[in-house]
Design a protein around this motif. Structure first.
Motif, PDB file in Angstrom:
ATOM      1  N   CYS A 149       0.813  -1.227   0.000  1.00  0.00           N
ATOM      2  CA  CYS A 149       0.000   0.000   0.000  1.00  0.00           C
ATOM      3  C   CYS A 149       0.843   1.272   0.000  1.00  0.00           C
ATOM      4  O   CYS A 149       0.369   2.322  -0.440  1.00  0.00           O
ATOM      5  CB  CYS A 149      -0.969  -0.012   1.181  1.00  0.00           C
ATOM      6  N   ASP A 150       2.069   1.190   0.464  1.00  0.00           N
ATOM      7  CA  ASP A 150       2.952   2.359   0.430  1.00  0.00           C
ATOM      8  C   ASP A 150       3.224   2.823  -0.996  1.00  0.00           C
ATOM      9  O   ASP A 150       3.602   3.975  -1.214  1.00  0.00           O
ATOM     10  CB  ASP A 150       4.282   2.063   1.141  1.00  0.00           C
ATOM     11  N   ASN A 151       3.019   1.953  -1.970  1.00  0.00           N
ATOM     12  CA  ASN A 151       3.226   2.301  -3.378  1.00  0.00           C
ATOM     13  C   ASN A 151       1.962   2.811  -4.053  1.00  0.00           C
ATOM     14  O   ASN A 151       1.979   3.099  -5.250  1.00  0.00           O
ATOM     15  CB  ASN A 151       3.765   1.088  -4.145  1.00  0.00           C
ATOM     16  N   ILE A 152       0.875   2.902  -3.307  1.00  0.00           N
ATOM     17  CA  ILE A 152      -0.403   3.372  -3.855  1.00  0.00           C
ATOM     18  C   ILE A 152      -0.597   4.821  -3.425  1.00  0.00           C
ATOM     19  O   ILE A 152      -0.528   5.131  -2.234  1.00  0.00           O
ATOM     20  CB  ILE A 152      -1.569   2.482  -3.350  1.00  0.00           C
ATOM     21  N   HIS A 153      -0.855   5.691  -4.398  1.00  0.00           N
ATOM     22  CA  HIS A 153      -0.929   7.123  -4.100  1.00  0.00           C
ATOM     23  C   HIS A 153      -2.282   7.562  -3.524  1.00  0.00           C
ATOM     24  O   HIS A 153      -2.326   8.396  -2.632  1.00  0.00           O
ATOM     25  CB  HIS A 153      -0.618   7.935  -5.362  1.00  0.00           C
ATOM     26  N   TYR A 154      -3.379   7.045  -4.030  1.00  0.00           N
ATOM     27  CA  TYR A 154      -4.698   7.461  -3.551  1.00  0.00           C
ATOM     28  C   TYR A 154      -5.117   6.621  -2.352  1.00  0.00           C
ATOM     29  O   TYR A 154      -4.739   5.453  -2.231  1.00  0.00           O
ATOM     30  CB  TYR A 154      -5.750   7.340  -4.652  1.00  0.00           C
ATOM     31  N   ASP A 155      -5.927   7.207  -1.484  1.00  0.00           N
ATOM     32  CA  ASP A 155      -6.385   6.490  -0.291  1.00  0.00           C
ATOM     33  C   ASP A 155      -7.446   5.443  -0.614  1.00  0.00           C
ATOM     34  O   ASP A 155      -7.552   4.435   0.081  1.00  0.00           O
ATOM     35  CB  ASP A 155      -6.941   7.471   0.751  1.00  0.00           C
ATOM     36  N   GLU A 156      -8.253   5.692  -1.642  1.00  0.00           N
ATOM     37  CA  GLU A 156      -9.322   4.759  -2.008  1.00  0.00           C
ATOM     38  C   GLU A 156      -8.831   3.851  -3.135  1.00  0.00           C
ATOM     39  O   GLU A 156      -8.305   4.322  -4.139  1.00  0.00           O
ATOM     40  CB  GLU A 156     -10.571   5.509  -2.452  1.00  0.00           C
ATOM     41  N   VAL A 157      -9.050   2.538  -2.945  1.00  0.00           N
ATOM     42  CA  VAL A 157      -8.564   1.550  -3.898  1.00  0.00           C
ATOM     43  C   VAL A 157      -9.732   0.661  -4.324  1.00  0.00           C
ATOM     44  O   VAL A 157     -10.346  -0.005  -3.496  1.00  0.00           O
ATOM     45  CB  VAL A 157      -7.434   0.694  -3.283  1.00  0.00           C
ATOM     46  N   VAL A 158     -10.020   0.660  -5.614  1.00  0.00           N
ATOM     47  CA  VAL A 158     -11.096  -0.163  -6.165  1.00  0.00           C
ATOM     48  C   VAL A 158     -10.586  -1.588  -6.333  1.00  0.00           C
ATOM     49  O   VAL A 158      -9.544  -1.818  -6.945  1.00  0.00           O
ATOM     50  CB  VAL A 158     -11.574   0.360  -7.534  1.00  0.00           C
ATOM     51  N   CYS A 159     -11.350  -2.529  -5.772  1.00  0.00           N
ATOM     52  CA  CYS A 159     -11.012  -3.953  -5.873  1.00  0.00           C
ATOM     53  C   CYS A 159     -12.228  -4.710  -6.403  1.00  0.00           C
ATOM     54  O   CYS A 159     -13.361  -4.253  -6.258  1.00  0.00           O
ATOM     55  CB  CYS A 159     -10.647  -4.521  -4.504  1.00  0.00           C
ATOM     56  N   TYR A 160     -11.986  -5.879  -6.965  1.00  0.00           N
ATOM     57  CA  TYR A 160     -13.079  -6.748  -7.401  1.00  0.00           C
ATOM     58  C   TYR A 160     -12.886  -8.153  -6.842  1.00  0.00           C
ATOM     59  O   TYR A 160     -13.311  -9.138  -7.414  1.00  0.00           O
ATOM     60  CB  TYR A 160     -13.220  -6.747  -8.927  1.00  0.00           C
ATOM     61  N   CYS A 161     -12.229  -8.199  -5.690  1.00  0.00           N
ATOM     62  CA  CYS A 161     -11.919  -9.442  -4.989  1.00  0.00           C
ATOM     63  C   CYS A 161     -11.943  -9.143  -3.490  1.00  0.00           C
ATOM     64  O   CYS A 161     -11.332  -8.167  -3.052  1.00  0.00           O
ATOM     65  CB  CYS A 161     -10.538  -9.923  -5.439  1.00  0.00           C
ATOM     66  N   ILE A 162     -12.639  -9.963  -2.734  1.00  0.00           N
ATOM     67  CA  ILE A 162     -12.752  -9.759  -1.285  1.00  0.00           C
ATOM     68  C   ILE A 162     -11.385  -9.869  -0.611  1.00  0.00           C
ATOM     69  O   ILE A 162     -11.055  -9.082   0.281  1.00  0.00           O
ATOM     70  CB  ILE A 162     -13.733 -10.786  -0.668  1.00  0.00           C
ATOM     71  N   ALA A 163     -10.552 -10.822  -1.030  1.00  0.00           N
ATOM     72  CA  ALA A 163      -9.218 -10.959  -0.427  1.00  0.00           C
ATOM     73  C   ALA A 163      -8.380  -9.717  -0.697  1.00  0.00           C
ATOM     74  O   ALA A 163      -7.628  -9.270   0.171  1.00  0.00           O
ATOM     75  CB  ALA A 163      -8.523 -12.206  -0.966  1.00  0.00           C
ATOM     76  N   CYS A 164      -8.511  -9.144  -1.896  1.00  0.00           N
ATOM     77  CA  CYS A 164      -7.768  -7.914  -2.214  1.00  0.00           C
ATOM     78  C   CYS A 164      -8.214  -6.768  -1.304  1.00  0.00           C
ATOM     79  O   CYS A 164      -7.387  -6.007  -0.803  1.00  0.00           O
ATOM     80  CB  CYS A 164      -7.954  -7.535  -3.683  1.00  0.00           C
ATOM     81  N   ILE A 165      -9.523  -6.649  -1.084  1.00  0.00           N
ATOM     82  CA  ILE A 165     -10.043  -5.590  -0.212  1.00  0.00           C
ATOM     83  C   ILE A 165      -9.464  -5.738   1.194  1.00  0.00           C
ATOM     84  O   ILE A 165      -8.981  -4.772   1.786  1.00  0.00           O
ATOM     85  CB  ILE A 165     -11.584  -5.607  -0.153  1.00  0.00           C
ATOM     86  N   LYS A 166      -9.495  -6.953   1.717  1.00  0.00           N
ATOM     87  CA  LYS A 166      -8.968  -7.188   3.063  1.00  0.00           C
ATOM     88  C   LYS A 166      -7.488  -6.828   3.141  1.00  0.00           C
ATOM     89  O   LYS A 166      -7.045  -6.219   4.112  1.00  0.00           O
ATOM     90  CB  LYS A 166      -9.189  -8.646   3.471  1.00  0.00           C
ATOM     91  N   GLY A 167      -6.723  -7.186   2.113  1.00  0.00           N
ATOM     92  CA  GLY A 167      -5.301  -6.863   2.092  1.00  0.00           C
ATOM     93  C   GLY A 167      -5.047  -5.369   2.013  1.00  0.00           C
ATOM     94  O   GLY A 167      -4.181  -4.836   2.711  1.00  0.00           O
TER      95      GLY A 167
END
Length: 188
Positions: A149-167
């Motif tokens: 997540c340190d490499n992601i610039h925006y605070d909100e991240v769109v996911c289409y997988c429950i495991a991805c959301i949890k991570g």
């Protein structure tokens, strides 16, 4: 359309005449590798082409998109997801590990492989997963997700997988499920 439930228990029932529409990327792997169904498509490909779907307008809200390792090689699904985000006026940031380069699925790839996954979809979960599914402690999960997540610039991240959301959430960003965005709901 008939709703069959989880493909873990129902994928063997499909025939060559069936079209499987899935939301779960694991179910997609099971249906592609271990069922008779000849056509397997994501719900995103179906909804993207629905001319009557009332896509909400997010007024160019900025979000990052997180591709899921379980469908790293499914470009039609990945592109449909991006077209849906465009229809909702969401400005997306692409990460460097998007599309076929993604090796993210929350903490899933840092846990042991569920036996059935390897049995029902050996190509996806064994042959094409070399070096993945290595067990780590919960503390290590937190560290690995934060590093991601340190490499992601925006605070909100769109996911289409429950495991991805949890991570994503474990790593300190706000994971939002695409379906929740489409229906104007808050991801729980």
């Amino acid at each position: 359309m008939q709703i069959t439930g989880c493909c873990r228990t129902n994928h063997k029932k499909f025939t060559s005449d069936d079209t499987v529409v899935y939301i779960c990327n694991t179910c997609a792997a099971f249906c592609r590798e271990d069922s008779a169904a000849k056509k397997v498509i994501s719900v995103w490909e179906l909804l993207e082409n629905d001319k009557n779907f009332p896509f909400p307008d997010y007024g160019h809200r900025k979000m990052t998109i997180q591709d899921c390792w379980r469908v790293y090689d499914n470009e039609p699904q990945q592109k449909a997801i991006r077209r849906i985000l465009q229809k909702m006026n969401i400005d997306i940031e692409e990460s460097d590990d998007n599309f076929y380069r993604t090796r993210f699925c929350g903490t899933t790839l840092y846990e042991s492989l569920p036996e059935q996954n390897g049995e029902f979809a050996p190509k996806r979960f064994i042959k094409n997963a070399e070096g993945l599914f290595q067990s780590h402690s919960e503390e290590e999960h937190g560290t690995l997700m934060k590093e991601h997540c340190d490499n992601i610039h925006y605070d909100e991240v769109v996911c289409y997988c429950i495991a991805c959301i949890k991570g994503i959430n474990l790593g300190g960003k706000k994971g939002i499920h695409l379906l929740d965005l489409m229906y104007g709901l808050e991801t729980k």
